[in-house]
Design an enzyme around this catalytic site. Structure first.
Site, PDB file in Angstrom:
ATOM      1  N   LYS A  38       0.834  -1.208   0.000  1.00 25.36           N
ATOM      2  CA  LYS A  38       0.000   0.000   0.000  1.00 25.36           C
ATOM      3  C   LYS A  38       0.869   1.258   0.000  1.00 25.36           C
ATOM      4  CE  LYS A  38      -3.937  -2.117   2.397  1.00 25.36           C
ATOM      5  NZ  LYS A  38      -4.709  -2.227   3.652  1.00 25.36           N
ATOM      6  N   GLN A  44      -4.377  -1.053   9.627  1.00 28.16           N
ATOM      7  CA  GLN A  44      -4.296  -2.357   8.978  1.00 28.16           C
ATOM      8  C   GLN A  44      -4.914  -3.433   9.874  1.00 28.16           C
ATOM      9  OE1 GLN A  44      -3.244  -3.116   5.867  1.00 28.16           O
ATOM     10  NE2 GLN A  44      -3.813  -5.240   6.250  1.00 28.16           N
ATOM     11  N   ASP A  98     -10.603   4.269   4.668  1.00 27.59           N
ATOM     12  CA  ASP A  98     -10.954   2.873   4.398  1.00 27.59           C
ATOM     13  C   ASP A  98     -12.438   2.614   4.652  1.00 27.59           C
ATOM     14  OD1 ASP A  98     -10.064   0.540   3.330  1.00 27.59           O
ATOM     15  OD2 ASP A  98      -9.138  -0.241   5.147  1.00 27.59           O
TER      16      ASP A  98
END
Length: 393
Positions: free
Chosen positions: A142, A188, A213
């Site tokens: 990422k 994450q 996200d």
């Protein structure tokens, strides 16, 4: 007069049908040559037998003829055997790959141009609270993709042996929330085992405006209520996969709601995942376009009988290789979100086989399917936010 039934559409003669299929009359003589054999071929009981006869007539280069034969034979009002239909579907319409790398590249190239033209420098904070090798690899990827398009990345990790790990993480997130130079925060998942049960609480510590996200409860509820918000990156990646399979004439429409509504109309969608991170937001989003959606989980009974009816099957169980050709519908689309490394191999939920390849119309590969698109969609959320904020200054 000769009539042909082509998937419910009645056409007048060989020439008209061929014009519809190919737009020209190049093969018309072949069809006329084939005509005397029509009744004999229709009496054959298997795809293999039909294939053998057409090969004897036309040799090995028979793809166009097969298509014609299987769709053109005068049925006399009768329906061609489903077994024969299934046999030829694998020959005429081989399984197509939803190219996640291609989709991702197109999105990232557009974002890079947007960053350069806007002269902005979006900043992403990546918070990693895990010693899982796969999570480390994914966060590194990422960060790499972000930096390639001009995004500034700050990485944060933690002492996993700390007795105050949960507090340490929440305090850092609060600090990032207050930092005006940070445009987006990525936490994450999954978190370290010692604090995994606090995942929802830690996710919800992220400022919803920086939750690129789309995982906080506030943003999930907005999505459910059709209020403009960040779409979870994985969910948006699934939508990109579906768009990839849309006929081009639908994609030419300006309204996404219009063309997706048209494309998904009448299709049955099955999602094997009911999590807050994937299944629930995916249901919320797809419900805007289609009312025939079923969400399954590990407690669902007789899953195979349900997946057999799915025109679009979306699976994210994390168990690997639990879906095979026996429990999917002919000509369905499969979007496999699972990606688990086992030894030197990365596996999804789907077991790839010759039978599956002959049955499925579209499928995402693992790896190289949903994963790369998810990263691109995450960065799109970040860049679009940064561009918007810059335009309002």
């Amino acid at each position: 007069m000769t009539h042909f039934q082509v998937r419910g559409v009645l056409l007048i003669n060989y020439s008209e049908l061929f014009a519809v299929l190919f737009g020209y009359k190049k093969y018309e003589r072949r069809i006329l040559k084939l005509k005397p054999y029509g009744i004999a071929i229709l009496r054959l009981r298997s795809g293999q037998a039909i294939l053998a006869m057409t090969q004897s007539l036309f040799g090995e280069t028979i793809n166009a003829t097969l298509l014609t034969l299987y769709l053109l034979m005068d049925t006399g009002g009768k329906v061609i055997s489903p077994n024969i239909l299934n046999y030829f579907s694998g020959i005429i319409n081989p399984m197509k790959i939803i190219d996640g790398k291609k989709i991702s590249k197109e999105i990232l190239d557009g974002l890079k141009q947007k960053i350069e033209s806007s002269k902005i420098h979006p900043k992403l904070a990546i918070v990693l609270v895990s010693n899982d090798p796969a999570s480390k690899t994914y966060t590194n990827l990422k960060a790499k993709r972000a930096e390639e398009i001009g995004v500034v990345v700050n990485n944060y990790d933690f002492n996993l042996e700390s007795s105050n790990l949960k507090s340490d993480v929440i305090n850092k997130i609060n600090e990032l929330n207050e930092d005006e130079t940070i445009d987006g925060i990525l936490l994450q998942l999954p978190l370290h085992d010692s604090i995994k049960e606090s995942t929802d609480e830690i996710v919800d510590a992220i400022d919803p405006d920086k939750d690129v996200d789309g995982l906080t409860t506030i943003n999930q509820n907005k999505l459910k209520d059709c209020i403009r918000t960040y779409i979870p990156a994985t969910v948006e990646a699934v939508l990109e996969c579906i768009k990839y399979t849309c006929p081009k004439e639908l994609l030419d429409n300006a309204s996404q709601l219009s063309y997706l509504g048209t494309f998904l109309y009448g299709k049955r969608i099955v999602i094997i995942n009911d999590s807050k991170l994937i299944g629930k937001p995916l249901f919320s989003l797809l419900s805007r376009y289609n009312e025939s959606i079923e969400v399954l989980n590990k407690y669902s009974q007789d899953i195979g009988s349900i997946t057999k009816q799915a025109d679009i099957l979306i699976t994210a169980t994390g168990q690997t290789q639990i879906i095979d050709s026996s429990i999917v519908k002919q000509s369905c689309t499969i979007i496999d979100i699972t990606s688990v490394k086992k030894g030197d191999t990365v596996l999804g939920d789907v077991t790839i086989s010759k039978d599956l390849e002959e049955k499925v119309k579209w499928i995402t590969p693992v790896p190289g399917g949903v994963g790369p698109i998810t990263i691109a969609c995450l960065l799109r959320n970040l860049v679009n936010k940064s561009v918007y904020l810059n335009s309002t200054k």
